[in-house]
Design a protein around this motif. Sequence first.
Motif, PDB file in Angstrom:
ATOM      1  N   GLY A 166       0.818  -1.208   0.000  1.00 37.18           N
ATOM      2  CA  GLY A 166       0.000   0.000   0.000  1.00 37.18           C
ATOM      3  C   GLY A 166       0.851   1.256   0.000  1.00 37.18           C
ATOM      4  N   ALA A 180      -4.499   0.788   1.665  1.00 38.21           N
ATOM      5  CA  ALA A 180      -4.461  -0.373   0.781  1.00 38.21           C
ATOM      6  C   ALA A 180      -5.877  -0.610   0.282  1.00 38.21           C
ATOM      7  N   SER A 215       5.461   4.096  -1.129  1.00 39.01           N
ATOM      8  CA  SER A 215       4.769   2.855  -1.473  1.00 39.01           C
ATOM      9  C   SER A 215       5.551   1.728  -0.827  1.00 39.01           C
TER      10      SER A 215
END
Length: 118
Positions: free
Chosen positions: A58, A82, A107
Amino acid sequence: MKKYRVNVNGSLYEIEIEEMAAPAKMSAAAPAAAPAAAPAAAPAPAGAGAQVKAPMPGTILDVKVQAGQSVKKGDVLVILEAMKMENEICAPSDGKITGVNVRKGDSVETQALLCTIA
């Protein structure tokens, strides 16, 4: 139809993708290709102690702690987005943050090191 075999988190899937004809004319409003992402800066070395890792891939929405900060079990350390859901990653135990390895906007993949607690 083209067939592909795809591995997603250790599970193997076979997929078929249909080829479509290219449009005759692209409009000026067609979306431009996304610019290449800049390489991520290397995270600071992990501190000593228990490692808190990402449970899923995520994007880091917020980092609620900093190195040297004392935390209690259950305190929110990081908010991880996410699948369009915000997930609070909490401290597994009381302790002091000895290292923070992510920043807002990063990320991360599953099992990426977020921070350490001693």
